[in-house]
Design an enzyme around this catalytic site. Structure first.
Site, PDB file in Angstrom:
ATOM      1  N   GLN A 187      35.320  34.533  45.576  1.00 29.32           N
ATOM      2  CA  GLN A 187      35.464  33.062  45.643  1.00 29.32           C
ATOM      3  C   GLN A 187      36.884  32.644  46.006  1.00 29.32           C
ATOM      4  OE1 GLN A 187      33.065  30.598  42.785  1.00 29.32           O
ATOM      5  NE2 GLN A 187      33.844  32.127  41.357  1.00 29.32           N
ATOM      6  N   LEU A 188      37.858  33.173  45.260  1.00 35.01           N
ATOM      7  CA  LEU A 188      39.244  32.754  45.485  1.00 35.01           C
ATOM      8  C   LEU A 188      39.794  33.344  46.777  1.00 35.01           C
ATOM      9  CD1 LEU A 188      41.781  31.296  44.502  1.00 35.01           C
ATOM     10  CD2 LEU A 188      42.384  33.362  43.213  1.00 35.01           C
ATOM     11  N   ALA A 234      38.825  41.732  41.438  1.00 33.53           N
ATOM     12  CA  ALA A 234      38.651  41.982  40.006  1.00 33.53           C
ATOM     13  C   ALA A 234      37.195  42.316  39.745  1.00 33.53           C
ATOM     14  CB  ALA A 234      39.051  40.744  39.200  1.00 33.53           C
ATOM     15  N   THR A 268      34.604  40.986  37.701  1.00 33.56           N
ATOM     16  CA  THR A 268      34.509  39.693  37.009  1.00 33.56           C
ATOM     17  C   THR A 268      33.196  39.502  36.230  1.00 33.56           C
ATOM     18  OG1 THR A 268      33.658  38.684  39.035  1.00 33.56           O
ATOM     19  CG2 THR A 268      36.018  38.503  38.657  1.00 33.56           C
ATOM     20  N   THR A 315      43.310  35.482  33.487  1.00 32.62           N
ATOM     21  CA  THR A 315      42.206  34.700  32.920  1.00 32.62           C
ATOM     22  C   THR A 315      42.521  34.096  31.550  1.00 32.62           C
ATOM     23  OG1 THR A 315      39.960  34.959  32.031  1.00 32.62           O
ATOM     24  CG2 THR A 315      41.299  36.925  32.046  1.00 32.62           C
ATOM     25  N   TYR A 360      36.349  42.609  29.259  1.00 31.99           N
ATOM     26  CA  TYR A 360      36.911  41.928  30.432  1.00 31.99           C
ATOM     27  C   TYR A 360      38.314  41.399  30.123  1.00 31.99           C
ATOM     28  CZ  TYR A 360      37.600  38.162  33.869  1.00 31.99           C
ATOM     29  OH  TYR A 360      38.122  37.319  34.833  1.00 31.99           O
TER      30      TYR A 360
HETATM   31  N1  LIG Z   1      35.306  33.412  38.181  1.00 31.47           N
HETATM   32  C1  LIG Z   1      35.895  32.887  37.105  1.00 31.47           C
HETATM   33  O1  LIG Z   1      35.326  32.019  36.417  1.00 31.47           O
HETATM   34  C2  LIG Z   1      37.276  33.319  36.712  1.00 31.47           C
HETATM   35  C3  LIG Z   1      37.842  32.802  35.542  1.00 31.47           C
HETATM   36  C4  LIG Z   1      39.130  33.203  35.174  1.00 31.47           C
HETATM   37  C5  LIG Z   1      39.820  34.090  35.964  1.00 31.47           C
HETATM   38  N2  LIG Z   1      39.247  34.608  37.087  1.00 31.47           N
HETATM   39  C6  LIG Z   1      40.017  35.572  37.895  1.00 31.47           C
HETATM   40  O2  LIG Z   1      40.227  35.001  39.159  1.00 31.47           O
HETATM   41  C7  LIG Z   1      40.257  36.017  40.143  1.00 31.47           C
HETATM   42  C8  LIG Z   1      39.316  35.666  41.271  1.00 31.47           C
HETATM   43  O3  LIG Z   1      38.006  35.508  40.730  1.00 31.47           O
HETATM   44  P1  LIG Z   1      36.743  35.196  41.650  1.00 31.47           P
HETATM   45  O4  LIG Z   1      35.879  34.253  40.903  1.00 31.47           O
HETATM   46  O5  LIG Z   1      37.181  34.881  43.023  1.00 31.47           O
HETATM   47  O6  LIG Z   1      36.044  36.624  41.619  1.00 31.47           O
HETATM   48  P2  LIG Z   1      34.833  37.155  42.504  1.00 31.47           P
HETATM   49  O7  LIG Z   1      34.201  36.057  43.267  1.00 31.47           O
HETATM   50  O8  LIG Z   1      34.003  38.005  41.605  1.00 31.47           O
HETATM   51  O9  LIG Z   1      35.592  38.093  43.549  1.00 31.47           O
HETATM   52  C9  LIG Z   1      36.170  39.295  43.168  1.00 31.47           C
HETATM   53  C10 LIG Z   1      36.259  40.143  44.410  1.00 31.47           C
HETATM   54  O10 LIG Z   1      36.864  41.380  44.053  1.00 31.47           O
HETATM   55  C11 LIG Z   1      36.194  42.401  44.769  1.00 31.47           C
HETATM   56  N3  LIG Z   1      36.391  43.686  44.127  1.00 31.47           N
HETATM   57  C12 LIG Z   1      35.805  44.170  43.005  1.00 31.47           C
HETATM   58  N4  LIG Z   1      36.253  45.401  42.757  1.00 31.47           N
HETATM   59  C13 LIG Z   1      37.146  45.700  43.727  1.00 31.47           C
HETATM   60  C14 LIG Z   1      37.956  46.828  44.012  1.00 31.47           C
HETATM   61  N5  LIG Z   1      37.922  47.912  43.235  1.00 31.47           N
HETATM   62  N6  LIG Z   1      38.762  46.792  45.085  1.00 31.47           N
HETATM   63  C15 LIG Z   1      38.791  45.690  45.895  1.00 31.47           C
HETATM   64  N7  LIG Z   1      38.043  44.613  45.685  1.00 31.47           N
HETATM   65  C16 LIG Z   1      37.238  44.617  44.609  1.00 31.47           C
HETATM   66  C17 LIG Z   1      34.754  41.968  44.751  1.00 31.47           C
HETATM   67  O11 LIG Z   1      34.049  42.657  45.751  1.00 31.47           O
HETATM   68  P3  LIG Z   1      32.496  43.043  45.543  1.00 31.47           P
HETATM   69  O12 LIG Z   1      31.779  41.734  45.648  1.00 31.47           O
HETATM   70  O13 LIG Z   1      32.254  43.984  46.661  1.00 31.47           O
HETATM   71  O14 LIG Z   1      32.393  43.654  44.204  1.00 31.47           O
HETATM   72  C18 LIG Z   1      34.884  40.483  45.029  1.00 31.47           C
HETATM   73  O15 LIG Z   1      34.909  40.218  46.411  1.00 31.47           O
HETATM   74  C19 LIG Z   1      39.939  37.316  39.415  1.00 31.47           C
HETATM   75  O16 LIG Z   1      41.153  37.973  39.088  1.00 31.47           O
HETATM   76  C20 LIG Z   1      39.277  36.867  38.136  1.00 31.47           C
HETATM   77  O17 LIG Z   1      39.474  37.792  37.079  1.00 31.47           O
HETATM   78  C21 LIG Z   1      37.997  34.230  37.488  1.00 31.47           C
END
Ligand SMILES: NC(=O)c1ccc[n+]([C@@H]2O[C@H](COP(=O)([O-])OP(=O)(O)OC[C@H]3O[C@@H](n4cnc5c(N)ncnc54)[C@H](OP(=O)(O)O)[C@@H]3O)[C@@H](O)[C@H]2O)c1
Length: 290
Positions: A11-12, A67, A69, A108, A132
């Site tokens: 997403q980000l 991450a 997630t 997070t 997590y």
């Molecule tokens: N979503 C939330 O509500 C939330 C809340 C607080 C903090 N955050 C933090 O914000 C950040 C962005 O979150 P987001 O919502 O954009 O997450 P997201 O949509 O789940 O995207 C995470 C991305 O990381 C990729 N990934 C996973 N394992 C990997 C690896 N080993 N090497 C390279 N890429 C990898 C995933 O690819 P695949 O799809 O192929 O697995 C996915 O494209 C993260 O650090 C998360 O912890 C998110």
């Protein structure tokens, strides 16, 4: 300026790439060379690959959007969670340091226990309650330990182009007349649009450190669901329920509202109120649905 984005399919990551490309298009000469990598191109948990990639490409800034997630799945897949969220962050910090790159790392609200009654500021005590949250906190510590030029941005309740609560609610509303949503967990729904804007502004500064980075205001998941349905004109009954009655593997913080205290101090808190950001998101979402 060369920018490496990991997890650019998330997403980000997607929103950051969009915004950087838009900035490039608005200029005579593109300002940014964007290296957008997915897990297939660059698995952040692979130390040798991360090192080789960064040393070879020599980015000026690394933005870690990758991450693991899936909060509940982390409870069952502890090793995977730590490999990606902790060791992945360490690998990026060590390699970034070798080429003198700045590192923007995303963390997070789940690093807190959620027992507070007031918004958390950056130096409040961390005490994650889930795998997590623990793995993300270890990632933060590695970044602090191995990088000199880091920005750690803790965000929460994120929605953008991907799977998130907003889309889940809209999907559930299609097959159900009533939906149960917890009303005793509080946080700040945050748009990837707002977060990406702040990342792009802060990454060019030398205001290194830990930041809280969420939309302004707070609500419960129940309030958030009601707002989504009202804005989308969806007629579905939302029943408030308690966390104890909604069984899931991972313990979530009951109150994880973050105060963007440090962003305010440096004058970079451009986050809108959550109601404003979700309204804009839902307008665009209706376009992409049709
Ligand atoms: N979503 C939330 O509500 C939330 C809340 C607080 C903090 N955050 C933090 O914000 C950040 C962005 O979150 P987001 O919502 O954009 O997450 P997201 O949509 O789940 O995207 C995470 C991305 O990381 C990729 N990934 C996973 N394992 C990997 C690896 N080993 N090497 C390279 N890429 C990898 C995933 O690819 P695949 O799809 O192929 O697995 C996915 O494209 C993260 O650090 C998360 O912890 C998110």
């Amino acid at each position: 300026m060369k920018i490496l984005i990991t997890g650019s399919n998330g997403q980000l990551g997607k929103e950051l790439v969009n915004q950087l490309k838009l900035i490039n298009r608005s200029m005579n000469q593109p300002k940014y060379t964007i290296l957008a990598t997915t897990r297939d191109d660059l698995d952040i948990s692979n130390q040798i690959n991360v090192d080789n990639f960064i040393v070879y490409n020599k980015p000026n800034i690394v933005i870690n959007c990758a991450a693991y997630t899936k909060v509940d799945a982390c409870e069952d897949n502890i090793e995977i969670a730590y490999k990606i969220n902790a060791l992945g962050a360490r690998n990026l910090a060590v390699a970034s340091e070798k080429v003198n790159a700045k590192l923007v790392h995303i963390s997070t609200d789940y690093v807190f226990n959620g027992f507070s009654k007031y918004p958390y500021i950056e130096d409040n005590k961390t005490e994650p309650k889930s795998v997590y949250g623990k793995s993300k906190l270890m990632g933060e510590k590695f970044v602090e330990q191995f990088s000199h030029k880091y920005f750690i941005l803790r965000t929460a309740w994120l929605y953008g182009d991907g799977n998130n609560f907003v889309k889940t609610m809209i999907r559930l509303s299609k097959g159900n007349k009533e939906i149960n949503v917890v009303d005793d967990q509080f946080g700040s729904p945050t748009s990837t649009v707002d977060l990406a804007e702040v990342i792009i502004r802060i990454m060019e500064t030398e205001h290194y450190g830990v930041y809280h980075a969420t939309c302004e205001g707070e609500c419960s998941w129940y309030d958030f669901a009601k707002e989504i349905f009202e804005l989308k004109n969806i007629d579905v009954k939302v029943n408030p329920i308690k966390s104890k009655d909604f069984k899931c593997k991972a313990q979530r913080p009951l109150y994880s509202v973050l105060d963007n205290f440090m962003l305010k101090l440096i004058g970079l808190n451009s986050f809108r109120r959550w109601e404003e950001s979700i309204e804009e998101y839902l307008k665009e979402y209706s376009i992409s649905e049709n």
